[in-house]
Design a protein around this motif. Structure first.
Motif, PDB file in Angstrom:
ATOM      1  N   GLY A   1     -10.063  -1.604   6.459  1.00 55.76           N
ATOM      2  CA  GLY A   1      -9.133  -0.870   5.560  1.00 55.76           C
ATOM      3  C   GLY A   1      -9.301  -1.449   4.063  1.00 55.76           C
ATOM      4  N   THR A   2      -9.126  -0.611   3.018  1.00 54.24           N
ATOM      5  CA  THR A   2      -9.217  -0.824   1.672  1.00 54.24           C
ATOM      6  C   THR A   2      -8.041  -1.759   1.148  1.00 54.24           C
ATOM      7  OG1 THR A   2      -8.237   1.168   0.856  1.00 54.24           O
ATOM      8  CG2 THR A   2     -10.682   1.329   1.538  1.00 54.24           C
ATOM      9  N   ARG A   3      -8.336  -2.253   0.224  1.00 48.79           N
ATOM     10  CA  ARG A   3      -7.148  -3.340  -0.396  1.00 48.79           C
ATOM     11  C   ARG A   3      -5.983  -2.163  -0.591  1.00 48.79           C
ATOM     12  NH1 ARG A   3      -6.182  -8.468   0.527  1.00 48.79           N
ATOM     13  NH2 ARG A   3      -8.364  -9.287   0.770  1.00 48.79           N
ATOM     14  N   ALA A   4      -6.275  -1.153  -1.150  1.00 47.74           N
ATOM     15  CA  ALA A   4      -5.179  -0.073  -1.645  1.00 47.74           C
ATOM     16  C   ALA A   4      -4.199   0.381  -0.319  1.00 47.74           C
ATOM     17  CB  ALA A   4      -5.816   1.086  -2.351  1.00 47.74           C
ATOM     18  N   GLU A   5      -5.127   0.482   1.036  1.00 45.53           N
ATOM     19  CA  GLU A   5      -4.328   0.793   2.006  1.00 45.53           C
ATOM     20  C   GLU A   5      -3.568  -0.429   2.767  1.00 45.53           C
ATOM     21  OE1 GLU A   5      -7.398   3.837   4.272  1.00 45.53           O
ATOM     22  OE2 GLU A   5      -8.035   1.335   4.311  1.00 45.53           O
ATOM     23  N   VAL A   6      -4.002  -1.638   2.545  1.00 45.42           N
ATOM     24  CA  VAL A   6      -3.107  -2.987   2.955  1.00 45.42           C
ATOM     25  C   VAL A   6      -2.084  -3.242   2.050  1.00 45.42           C
ATOM     26  CG1 VAL A   6      -3.523  -5.221   3.410  1.00 45.42           C
ATOM     27  CG2 VAL A   6      -5.411  -3.845   4.045  1.00 45.42           C
ATOM     28  N   ALA A   7      -2.115  -2.774   0.757  1.00 50.72           N
ATOM     29  CA  ALA A   7      -1.406  -3.496  -0.225  1.00 50.72           C
ATOM     30  C   ALA A   7       0.209  -3.110   0.093  1.00 50.72           C
ATOM     31  CB  ALA A   7      -1.560  -3.097  -1.556  1.00 50.72           C
ATOM     32  N   PRO A   8       0.522  -1.929   0.505  1.00 58.76           N
ATOM     33  CA  PRO A   8       1.878  -1.616   0.788  1.00 58.76           C
ATOM     34  C   PRO A   8       2.467  -2.443   1.939  1.00 58.76           C
ATOM     35  CG  PRO A   8       0.568   0.638   0.785  1.00 58.76           C
ATOM     36  CD  PRO A   8      -0.448  -0.535   0.624  1.00 58.76           C
ATOM     37  N   TYR A   9       1.708  -2.791   3.023  1.00 60.42           N
ATOM     38  CA  TYR A   9       2.267  -3.492   4.137  1.00 60.42           C
ATOM     39  C   TYR A   9       2.286  -5.016   3.636  1.00 60.42           C
ATOM     40  CZ  TYR A   9       1.247   0.972   6.592  1.00 60.42           C
ATOM     41  OH  TYR A   9       1.105   2.211   6.874  1.00 60.42           O
ATOM     42  N   GLU A  10       1.336  -5.419   3.030  1.00 60.71           N
ATOM     43  CA  GLU A  10       1.557  -6.715   2.209  1.00 60.71           C
ATOM     44  C   GLU A  10       2.948  -6.997   1.391  1.00 60.71           C
ATOM     45  OE1 GLU A  10      -0.097  -9.433   2.713  1.00 60.71           O
ATOM     46  OE2 GLU A  10      -2.165  -8.948   3.742  1.00 60.71           O
ATOM     47  N   ALA A  11       2.997  -5.953   0.540  1.00 59.40           N
ATOM     48  CA  ALA A  11       4.159  -6.083  -0.297  1.00 59.40           C
ATOM     49  C   ALA A  11       5.606  -6.038   0.953  1.00 59.40           C
ATOM     50  CB  ALA A  11       4.142  -4.748  -0.977  1.00 59.40           C
ATOM     51  N   ILE A  12       5.533  -5.154   1.912  1.00 56.05           N
ATOM     52  CA  ILE A  12       6.709  -5.063   2.714  1.00 56.05           C
ATOM     53  C   ILE A  12       7.102  -6.478   3.210  1.00 56.05           C
ATOM     54  CG2 ILE A  12       7.441  -4.251   4.794  1.00 56.05           C
ATOM     55  CD1 ILE A  12       6.108  -1.534   4.226  1.00 56.05           C
TER      56      ILE A  12
ATOM     57  N   LEU B   1      10.492  -4.987  10.710  1.00 57.30           N
ATOM     58  CA  LEU B   1       9.511  -4.031   9.619  1.00 57.30           C
ATOM     59  C   LEU B   1       8.881  -5.208   9.188  1.00 57.30           C
ATOM     60  CD1 LEU B   1      12.155  -1.844   8.199  1.00 57.30           C
ATOM     61  CD2 LEU B   1      10.398  -1.032   9.835  1.00 57.30           C
ATOM     62  N   GLN B   2       9.311  -6.399   8.644  1.00 61.17           N
ATOM     63  CA  GLN B   2       8.277  -7.438   8.107  1.00 61.17           C
ATOM     64  C   GLN B   2       7.233  -7.777   9.018  1.00 61.17           C
ATOM     65  OE1 GLN B   2      10.434 -11.128   7.661  1.00 61.17           O
ATOM     66  NE2 GLN B   2       8.592 -12.173   6.970  1.00 61.17           N
ATOM     67  N   TYR B   3       7.523  -8.222  10.409  1.00 64.66           N
ATOM     68  CA  TYR B   3       6.632  -8.670  11.286  1.00 64.66           C
ATOM     69  C   TYR B   3       5.582  -7.432  11.687  1.00 64.66           C
ATOM     70  CZ  TYR B   3       8.076 -13.412  11.058  1.00 64.66           C
ATOM     71  OH  TYR B   3       8.313 -14.731  10.778  1.00 64.66           O
ATOM     72  N   PHE B   4       6.102  -6.398  11.742  1.00 70.03           N
ATOM     73  CA  PHE B   4       5.218  -5.253  12.270  1.00 70.03           C
ATOM     74  C   PHE B   4       4.302  -4.876  10.843  1.00 70.03           C
ATOM     75  CE2 PHE B   4       3.941  -0.775  12.165  1.00 70.03           C
ATOM     76  CZ  PHE B   4       3.311  -0.689  13.257  1.00 70.03           C
ATOM     77  N   ALA B   5       4.663  -5.254   9.707  1.00 68.52           N
ATOM     78  CA  ALA B   5       3.696  -5.074   8.517  1.00 68.52           C
ATOM     79  C   ALA B   5       2.608  -6.090   8.413  1.00 68.52           C
ATOM     80  CB  ALA B   5       4.726  -5.132   7.100  1.00 68.52           C
ATOM     81  N   ARG B   6       3.214  -7.174   8.910  1.00 69.42           N
ATOM     82  CA  ARG B   6       2.235  -8.267   8.940  1.00 69.42           C
ATOM     83  C   ARG B   6       1.135  -8.031  10.109  1.00 69.42           C
ATOM     84  NH1 ARG B   6       4.018 -14.887   9.390  1.00 69.42           N
ATOM     85  NH2 ARG B   6       1.797 -15.561   9.689  1.00 69.42           N
ATOM     86  N   PHE B   7       1.543  -7.797  11.197  1.00 73.76           N
ATOM     87  CA  PHE B   7       0.573  -7.188  11.880  1.00 73.76           C
ATOM     88  C   PHE B   7      -0.378  -6.054  11.639  1.00 73.76           C
ATOM     89  CE2 PHE B   7      -0.401  -3.847  15.119  1.00 73.76           C
ATOM     90  CZ  PHE B   7      -1.387  -4.346  15.768  1.00 73.76           C
ATOM     91  N   TYR B   8       0.166  -4.931  10.919  1.00 74.84           N
ATOM     92  CA  TYR B   8      -0.414  -3.838  10.553  1.00 74.84           C
ATOM     93  C   TYR B   8      -1.400  -3.972   9.486  1.00 74.84           C
ATOM     94  CZ  TYR B   8      -1.576   1.060  10.506  1.00 74.84           C
ATOM     95  OH  TYR B   8      -2.254   2.075  10.503  1.00 74.84           O
ATOM     96  N   ALA B   9      -0.997  -5.077   8.451  1.00 74.66           N
ATOM     97  CA  ALA B   9      -1.882  -5.340   7.233  1.00 74.66           C
ATOM     98  C   ALA B   9      -3.116  -6.162   7.881  1.00 74.66           C
ATOM     99  CB  ALA B   9      -1.166  -6.542   6.453  1.00 74.66           C
ATOM    100  N   TRP B  10      -2.906  -7.153   9.030  1.00 73.39           N
ATOM    101  CA  TRP B  10      -3.949  -7.612   9.705  1.00 73.39           C
ATOM    102  C   TRP B  10      -4.989  -6.534  10.221  1.00 73.39           C
ATOM    103  CZ3 TRP B  10      -5.165  -7.484  14.814  1.00 73.39           C
ATOM    104  CH2 TRP B  10      -6.138  -8.340  15.372  1.00 73.39           C
TER     105      TRP B  10
END
Length: 236
Positions: free
Chosen positions: A48-59, A32-41
């Motif tokens: 994507g907006t910062r609001a959209e990216v924030a949850p994945y950066e937090a994960i 989940l951590q590395y998928f979140a890293r990929f998806y945030a990128w």
């Protein structure tokens, strides 16, 4: 009843056995951590907006911290494994495999020791100015351990080809040996792929190779899924 069928299903029992292991939980969190890293990128690259990216950066951040806690103290296990490998001339008669195994275990032990040293800083309990430097040195040890593992797996595949060339597949024992070699080759190839994927993390963190977060995230997800698969088989 349907509920009973689900509760008592063998897969549920296997899952509970899997998540009861620290390695099993770590591999799930890592995926989940590395998928979140990929998806945030990916979201950043597609505007994507910062609001959209924030949850994945937090994960990515919080799961990384959780994994750091889970592996605290695991360095002792690898120091012991290195000592055992160095003394195990009977089980590891080939010097190349023995030295590569010792190097891999020492690399992981060094990584986990330095990683543990940065835990208090990462948790915000006690700030330490040398935390960033220690983490960089930890990545160096991790890279060393992974490179030793790559050497070991490459050499193992070479030796398996040599063994296979000597097998007479017309005989019963030859057929059994051929199947055994195929299983060993599959395991070694899977481990080699996992190691090469993992190498993207320390090499990019140290600036040795300019992989972006998307590539590292995907590579980390692949190696994590391999880890989940391997641990799932072990707990079967």
């Amino acid at each position: 009843m349907v509920a009973d069928a689900v509760v008592y299903h063998p897969t549920v029992a296997h899952y509970l056995k899997f998540v009861s292991t620290t390695v099993g939980r770590d591999k799930l969190l890592r995926t989940l951590q590395y998928f979140a890293r990929f998806y945030a990128w990916y979201l950043l690259r597609t505007n994507g907006t910062r609001a959209e990216v924030a949850p994945y950066e937090a994960i990515k951040k919080q799961f990384g911290l959780a994994r750091k806690l889970l592996r605290f103290g695991k360095n002792v296990e690898h120091f012991k494994a290195a000592a055992l490998a160095a003394d195990s001339k009977a089980s590891l008669p080939d010097p190349i495999l023995r030295y590569a195994t010792v190097g891999r275990q020492l690399g992981y032990a060094g990584y986990l020791t330095l990683d543990a040293a940065t835990l208090a800083d990462a948790l915000g309990v006690r700030k330490w100015e040398g935390a960033k430097r220690a983490q960089r040195e930890a990545y160096r040890f991790w890279a060393m351990g992974l490179l030793c593992s790559v050497v070991a797996q490459t050499y193992t595949l070479y030796r398996l080809r040599e063994r296979e060339a000597k097998v007479d597949k017309k005989e019963g024992e030859g057929v059994v040996e051929s199947k055994r070699i195929a299983l060993e080759r599959s395991a070694s190839q899977l481990q080699l792929l996992s190691d090469l994927c993992d190498l993207t993390v320390p090499t990019s963190a140290l600036g040795w190779i300019g992989f972006d977060d998307g590539f590292v995230g995907l590579a980390g997800t692949v190696s994590s899924l391999i880890g989940v698969y391997t641990q799932w088989k072990k707990t079967a």
